[in-house]
Design an enzyme around this catalytic site. Structure first.
Site, PDB file in Angstrom:
ATOM      1  N   ARG A   1     -20.272  -6.536  23.095  1.00 29.32           N
ATOM      2  CA  ARG A   1     -21.494  -5.968  22.538  1.00 29.32           C
ATOM      3  C   ARG A   1     -21.193  -4.796  21.634  1.00 29.32           C
ATOM      4  O   ARG A   1     -20.179  -4.134  21.773  1.00 29.32           O
ATOM      5  CB  ARG A   1     -22.403  -5.451  23.674  1.00 29.32           C
ATOM      6  CG  ARG A   1     -23.020  -6.487  24.573  1.00 29.32           C
ATOM      7  CD  ARG A   1     -24.044  -7.335  23.861  1.00 29.32           C
ATOM      8  NE  ARG A   1     -24.815  -6.580  22.879  1.00 29.32           N
ATOM      9  CZ  ARG A   1     -25.948  -5.941  23.122  1.00 29.32           C
ATOM     10  NH1 ARG A   1     -26.473  -5.943  24.334  1.00 29.32           N
ATOM     11  NH2 ARG A   1     -26.593  -5.312  22.161  1.00 29.32           N
TER      12      ARG A   1
ATOM     13  N   CYS B   1     -28.901 -14.147  12.916  1.00 27.23           N
ATOM     14  CA  CYS B   1     -29.562 -12.830  12.895  1.00 27.23           C
ATOM     15  C   CYS B   1     -30.988 -13.028  13.391  1.00 27.23           C
ATOM     16  O   CYS B   1     -31.619 -14.031  13.068  1.00 27.23           O
ATOM     17  CB  CYS B   1     -29.701 -12.280  11.486  1.00 27.23           C
ATOM     18  SG  CYS B   1     -28.216 -12.225  10.563  1.00 27.23           S
TER      19      CYS B   1
ATOM     20  N   GLU C   1     -35.718  -7.904  16.218  1.00 27.93           N
ATOM     21  CA  GLU C   1     -36.091  -7.593  17.610  1.00 27.93           C
ATOM     22  C   GLU C   1     -37.592  -7.361  17.714  1.00 27.93           C
ATOM     23  O   GLU C   1     -38.216  -6.932  16.755  1.00 27.93           O
ATOM     24  CB  GLU C   1     -35.384  -6.309  18.065  1.00 27.93           C
ATOM     25  CG  GLU C   1     -33.901  -6.464  18.186  1.00 27.93           C
ATOM     26  CD  GLU C   1     -33.203  -5.137  18.483  1.00 27.93           C
ATOM     27  OE1 GLU C   1     -33.855  -4.185  18.942  1.00 27.93           O
ATOM     28  OE2 GLU C   1     -31.998  -5.069  18.230  1.00 27.93           O
TER      29      GLU C   1
ATOM     30  N   ARG D   1     -24.943   3.507  25.095  1.00 24.71           N
ATOM     31  CA  ARG D   1     -23.855   3.043  25.966  1.00 24.71           C
ATOM     32  C   ARG D   1     -24.359   2.894  27.390  1.00 24.71           C
ATOM     33  O   ARG D   1     -25.007   3.788  27.916  1.00 24.71           O
ATOM     34  CB  ARG D   1     -22.693   4.042  25.959  1.00 24.71           C
ATOM     35  CG  ARG D   1     -21.850   3.938  24.736  1.00 24.71           C
ATOM     36  CD  ARG D   1     -20.683   4.860  24.872  1.00 24.71           C
ATOM     37  NE  ARG D   1     -19.706   4.287  25.793  1.00 24.71           N
ATOM     38  CZ  ARG D   1     -18.807   3.402  25.426  1.00 24.71           C
ATOM     39  NH1 ARG D   1     -18.734   3.016  24.190  1.00 24.71           N
ATOM     40  NH2 ARG D   1     -17.962   2.924  26.297  1.00 24.71           N
TER      41      ARG D   1
ATOM     42  N   ARG E   1     -27.808  -4.456  16.380  1.00 20.77           N
ATOM     43  CA  ARG E   1     -27.033  -4.763  17.586  1.00 20.77           C
ATOM     44  C   ARG E   1     -26.275  -6.065  17.344  1.00 20.77           C
ATOM     45  O   ARG E   1     -26.752  -6.925  16.593  1.00 20.77           O
ATOM     46  CB  ARG E   1     -27.947  -4.934  18.798  1.00 20.77           C
ATOM     47  CG  ARG E   1     -28.610  -3.635  19.241  1.00 20.77           C
ATOM     48  CD  ARG E   1     -29.569  -3.890  20.398  1.00 20.77           C
ATOM     49  NE  ARG E   1     -30.097  -2.653  20.950  1.00 20.77           N
ATOM     50  CZ  ARG E   1     -31.103  -1.959  20.427  1.00 20.77           C
ATOM     51  NH1 ARG E   1     -31.704  -2.377  19.329  1.00 20.77           N
ATOM     52  NH2 ARG E   1     -31.530  -0.851  20.992  1.00 20.77           N
TER      53      ARG E   1
ATOM     54  N   ARG F   1     -19.477 -12.750   7.098  1.00 17.24           N
ATOM     55  CA  ARG F   1     -18.853 -13.678   6.141  1.00 17.24           C
ATOM     56  C   ARG F   1     -17.913 -12.934   5.217  1.00 17.24           C
ATOM     57  O   ARG F   1     -16.821 -13.382   4.917  1.00 17.24           O
ATOM     58  CB  ARG F   1     -19.928 -14.407   5.349  1.00 17.24           C
ATOM     59  CG  ARG F   1     -20.078 -15.842   5.822  1.00 17.24           C
ATOM     60  CD  ARG F   1     -21.131 -16.581   5.048  1.00 17.24           C
ATOM     61  NE  ARG F   1     -22.327 -16.741   5.877  1.00 17.24           N
ATOM     62  CZ  ARG F   1     -23.532 -16.333   5.541  1.00 17.24           C
ATOM     63  NH1 ARG F   1     -23.742 -15.747   4.400  1.00 17.24           N
ATOM     64  NH2 ARG F   1     -24.532 -16.540   6.359  1.00 17.24           N
TER      65      ARG F   1
ATOM     66  N   TYR G   1     -20.327   1.402  20.340  1.00 20.49           N
ATOM     67  CA  TYR G   1     -21.615   1.975  19.974  1.00 20.49           C
ATOM     68  C   TYR G   1     -21.375   3.135  19.021  1.00 20.49           C
ATOM     69  O   TYR G   1     -20.707   4.105  19.388  1.00 20.49           O
ATOM     70  CB  TYR G   1     -22.362   2.431  21.233  1.00 20.49           C
ATOM     71  CG  TYR G   1     -22.770   1.244  22.065  1.00 20.49           C
ATOM     72  CD1 TYR G   1     -24.019   0.677  21.918  1.00 20.49           C
ATOM     73  CD2 TYR G   1     -21.868   0.657  22.951  1.00 20.49           C
ATOM     74  CE1 TYR G   1     -24.378  -0.452  22.637  1.00 20.49           C
ATOM     75  CE2 TYR G   1     -22.213  -0.475  23.672  1.00 20.49           C
ATOM     76  CZ  TYR G   1     -23.472  -1.024  23.508  1.00 20.49           C
ATOM     77  OH  TYR G   1     -23.819  -2.141  24.209  1.00 20.49           O
TER      78      TYR G   1
END
Ligand code: CDP
Length: 365
Positions: A5, A72, A75, A113, A87, A61, A105
């Site tokens: 992540r 993609c 949110e 975090r 994110r 890419r 992060y």
């Protein structure tokens, strides 16, 4: 297969800023986890709804991630969530354990975090290289807490010397650990080491304790005892922690890792200058031999030997002034924290943020 992540904030909702930030984040995830592009199976980006000028996966890419599945998504809006945030989750073909994944992060996203919202900067390196001086100045410049992990190992050795436990009696040393009460406190940003409640800080840097500390530090039970203490401090403060295995063992997920080195003659000269400041009479050859022996033990012990973590940045300080080392370190901090801390390499320290005593080079550590 592991999942890694990461998150980063973006300054402006522009195509350039989004792609640049997504690129910085991906590069850092790849570098910190030492990934090959072919290992990356998929890259999933999400963006907060205030970002809509570009698909961040375009950055993947551009980095040559062409075979992986890219996606993609925007949110949903969550009240109070960090604005302008990207994110990412990478699925990676790897034999590593999921717990080894280094999640990244950057910028304001450091606050996301999961386990710690604090920043850790680790400085490892051999004896006499100036870790202590750099860590102290860096901590002062950033407003962080300076943690001298060596002082803890020294406290264990001091206890053995004080209670006449022979340094080769591993069993007695191990049983002495059972009720050994070592704690650290921070007052005015100075670390104070308490042994059974008494402040022993000023007794810890003698040649005898130095020598003994590297003998007792090789005992796994000693390292185990001190591990929690070090991690507990890192969970409470933004820290600059110096030692031998901080980046490699104690805080493997630290955001910034530095390995400080210098050649043996320069290190011996720095250590001699520290001893002279302390009023201890000695000579260059004696000091050189002492640190050579200690380095040999520290580098060749079985458990947590001194070594550069794979993702630590090397600074060879042999021909550098303390100010140059400090500015280099602040530049590394700037890059590694995505500009949240430290200074950009093109800037030098302004006089009003030069930590005091910078010219008084007592190079210790
Ligand atoms: O200041 P200097 O680098 O000479 O020593 P120190 O950092 O105070 O550490 C003293 C000794 O503790 C080292 O020689 C190591 O044997 C041990 N040590 C360690 O094993 N692991 C650490 N994280 C810090 C110190």
């Amino acid at each position: 297969m592991i999942a890694i992540r990461g998150a980063i904030t973006v300054d402006n909702n522009t195509r350039d800023d989004i792609l640049e930030s997504a690129g910085i984040l991906l590069r850092e995830v790849i570098k910190s986890n030492q990934l090959g592009i072919q290992q990356i199976v998929s890259v999933i980006f999400t963006a907060t709804e205030d970002l809509d000028q570009a698909y961040p996966a375009e950055a993947a890419r551009k980095l040559g991630i062409t075979d992986a599945g890219l996606m993609c998504q925007q949110e949903m809006h969550v009240l109070g969530s960090l604005p302008k945030c990207l994110r990412v989750m990478l699925l990676v073909d790897s034999d590593a354990l999921q717990s080894d994944a280094k999640h990244i992060y950057l910028r304001d996203a450091v606050n996301l975090r999961q386990n710690s919202s604090f920043i850790a900067i680790t400085i490892d390196g051999p004896a006499g290289v100036g870790k202590g001086t750099l860590a102290k100045r860096l901590a002062e410049a950033l407003g962080f807490t300076h943690v001298d992990s060596g002082a803890l190992y020294r406290a264990v050795a001091y206890n053995c010397l004080e209670t006449s436990i022979p340094l080769d009696d591993v069993d007695r040393i191990k049983s002495s650990l059972l009720d050994l009460n070592i704690c650290v406190e921070y007052k005015n940003n100075e670390q104070i080491v308490l042994l059974h409640g008494s402040d022993i800080t000023s007794t810890l840097r003698t040649p005898e304790v130095s020598e003994a500390s590297s003998v007792t530090a090789a005992i796994p039970a000693v390292r185990e005892k001190l591990l929690k203490l070090q991690r507990d401090v890192a969970a409470k403060y933004n820290i600059v922690m110096e030692g031998r295995d901080i980046g490699s063992q104690i805080l493997p997920n630290a955001q910034v890792k530095i390995y400080l080195d210098a050649n043996i003659d320069e290190r011996a000269r720095r250590r001699l200058s520290e001893r002279t400041h302390m009023g201890i009479t000695t000579d260059l050859d004696t000091v050189k031999l002492e640190i050579e022996e200690r380095d040999f033990r520290d580098m060749n012990r079985k458990h947590s030997p001194l070594k550069r973590a794979a993702d630590a940045v090397l600074i060879d300080s042999t021909d550098m002034s303390l100010q140059q080392v400090l500015e280099t370190a602040l530049g590394i901090v700037y890059i590694k924290t995505g500009g949240s801390y430290g200074i950009h390499a093109s800037q030098s320290l302004k006089s009003d943020c030069i930590p005091h005593n910078l010219s008084n080079q007592s190079n210790r550590g």
